[in-house]
Design an enzyme around this catalytic site. Structure first.
Site, PDB file in Angstrom:
ATOM      1  N   SER A 191       0.825  -1.197   0.000  1.00 24.24           N
ATOM      2  CA  SER A 191       0.000   0.000   0.000  1.00 24.24           C
ATOM      3  C   SER A 191       0.873   1.265   0.000  1.00 24.24           C
ATOM      4  CB  SER A 191      -0.965  -0.061   1.186  1.00 24.24           C
ATOM      5  OG  SER A 191      -1.995   0.860   1.043  1.00 24.24           O
ATOM      6  N   ASP A 349     -10.146  -3.131  -5.358  1.00 18.88           N
ATOM      7  CA  ASP A 349      -9.228  -2.208  -4.703  1.00 18.88           C
ATOM      8  C   ASP A 349      -9.191  -0.928  -5.528  1.00 18.88           C
ATOM      9  OD1 ASP A 349      -7.088  -0.863  -3.593  1.00 18.88           O
ATOM     10  OD2 ASP A 349      -5.648  -2.488  -3.832  1.00 18.88           O
ATOM     11  N   HIS A 379      -8.283  -4.792  -0.901  1.00 20.64           N
ATOM     12  CA  HIS A 379      -7.128  -4.059  -0.398  1.00 20.64           C
ATOM     13  C   HIS A 379      -6.821  -4.401   1.065  1.00 20.64           C
ATOM     14  CE1 HIS A 379      -4.126  -0.895  -0.672  1.00 20.64           C
ATOM     15  NE2 HIS A 379      -4.380  -0.652   0.596  1.00 20.64           N
TER      16      HIS A 379
END
Ligand SMILES: *[C@@H]1O[C@H](CO)[C@@H](O)[C@H](O)[C@H]1NC(C)=O
Ligand SMILES: *[C@@H]1O[C@H](CO)[C@@H](O)[C@H](O)[C@H]1NC(C)=O
Length: 409
Positions: A191, A349, A379
């Site tokens: 991320s 995501d 995600h």
């Protein structure tokens, strides 16, 4: 009385969050568990919005609860030696095999945790477990970086913290101390950590004073650009569990500035200035997404914020065009310098298309890329490996990621 009222509002918002969810796609496994997990996130987020509106506590201060809830004290055991260090003033945790076999030089992975540059810590149990797993599976040294966080430390401080650590660690003497093979070093993260990893890899390969080169970069559902927040994946997944479009935009805006008008402009995708607009070609999803992903969406370039309201033209916000924040914004000649790359993306995501575009652009530039896409992925899944929020898909992702490192690092 007042606290009772606040409690009631909190309770109501928790219930609303729980009942008013968008249907979760059928091909996501363990859907009920995900709904419940997500309802906790949503309730916390509603509570955070409320406390911010009441002027009690900033949004991110409340969201930090997630980080604290999963905090552990990383300690050595009979397989993994764990040491808290400070590299050039930046806190790091160094994980290494407890049995030192001097005969074989080890691999090294510099790992950068996720959390939107605002949340998270290398001391959260999923990251601690992942680091231990990598030490034993890969006979590697893991440097997990505790970079400083926004909004207390805006861009570029989190990036600079990481870069200082990497430059320090890549000194020949330091590598020798840790028995590391200088030809087997990776930078990796998930991320926002994937964002930092991609940015560090680019800066390092362009730094003429650097003579230790990365063997690979491994990016797990990375954030790669702040210019177009209406890509098909942002549109398709705007209400998906764990990371909604609004939360991602909060992270982006808090990374850069405390100016709330910038958050609002990002929400409507009208935040670009002249400098960033000139780079929109690098994030043009009508060119860089596979046909199947762009087919049912109509591309229109994000407008430039000029004219009507000069105060909010964001003309001075030069970080918007900075590739250390948005690694997709570099030309092909910079991409060409990058090492072998692993990119993990998830279908559900908002950041999916950031990853897909990077894969396409890197391949066009001739970089060797392994792309693992999870059609039922969401995600943050890699973080969900600890009971009670453990998901099969998180374990699968870790297995595949570590296997790739085993074969390529
Ligand atoms: C994006 O790409 C399309 C063609 O794929 C082109 O028509 C358009 O002008 C491009 N826009 C920008 C801002 O680069
Ligand atoms: C894209 O444009 C076409 C033609 O103008 C229109 O029919 C279609 O509904 C648009 N699709 C979306 C997702 O906006």
């Amino acid at each position: 009385m007042r606290s009772k009222g606040v409690f009631l509002v909190v309770l109501l918002s928790a219930l609303t969050a729980y009942y008013v969810y968008l249907p979760i796609p059928n091909n996501i496994e363990e859907r009920w568990k995900l709904m419940l997990t997500d309802s906790i996130f949503r309730s916390l987020s509603h509570l955070a919005e409320l406390t911010e509106q009441l002027g009690l506590l900033d949004y991110m201060r409340v969201m930090m609860f997630i980080t604290f809830a999963e905090r552990v004290v990383p300690v050595s055991d009979d397989r993994v030696q764990v040491v808290d260090e400070s590299f050039e003033g930046v806190e790091v945790i160094v994980y290494q095999p407890a049995q030192i076999e001097d005969t074989e030089l080890k691999r090294a992975i510099i790992y950068l945790h996720g959390g939107g540059w605002c949340l998270g810590s290398s001391r959260m149990s999923p990251y601690d477990l992942l680091a231990r797993h990598m030490v034993t599976e890969l006979n590697a040294v893991i440097v997990s970086v505790e970079y400083r966080l926004a909004p207390a430390y805006h861009f570029p401080i989190p990036f600079e913290d990481v870069y200082r650590v990497v430059k320090y660690f890549l000194h020949v003497d330091v590598l020798r101390n840790y028995h590391i093979n200088p030809e087997r070093i990776a930078v990796s993260g998930d991320s926002a950590g994937g964002n930092l990893a991609a940015a560090v890899a680019q800066q390092l390969q362009q730094d003429s004073r650097n003579n230790v080169h990365l063997k690979v970069q491994a990016l797990i559902y990375p954030v790669l650009q702040a210019l177009d927040l209406n890509t098909p994946s942002y549109q398709q997944n705007q209400h998906m569990p764990i990371l909604t479009r609004t939360l991602m935009i909060r992270f982006w805006s808090e990374y850069f500035t405390s100016d709330k008008s910038f958050f609002r402009a990002m929400m409507t995708n009208t935040h670009n200035n002249l400098e960033s607009a000139a780079l929109l070609k690098f994030v043009n999803w009508s060119s860089y997404l596979p046909d199947s992903y762009r087919r049912s969406y109509n591309y229109s370039a994000p407008p430039v914020a000029i004219g009507n309201n000069p105060v909010h033209s964001f003309a001075s916000y030069s970080w918007l065009a900075d590739p250390r924040a948005s690694p997709l914004l570099v030309p092909d000649k910079t991409l060409r310098l990058l090492p072998k790359t692993y990119v993990l993306t998830c279908e559900y995501d908002v950041l999916r298309d950031d990853g897909l575009m990077y894969v396409m652009r890197l391949r066009n530039a001739g970089v060797d890329v392994t792309h693992e896409h999870y059609p039922g992925g969401f995600h943050g899944a890699l973080m969900f490996t600890v009971w009670p929020t453990d998901f099969e898909i998180g374990r699968k992702m870790i297995d595949n990621y570590v296997t790739w490192l085993k074969l390529n690092l």
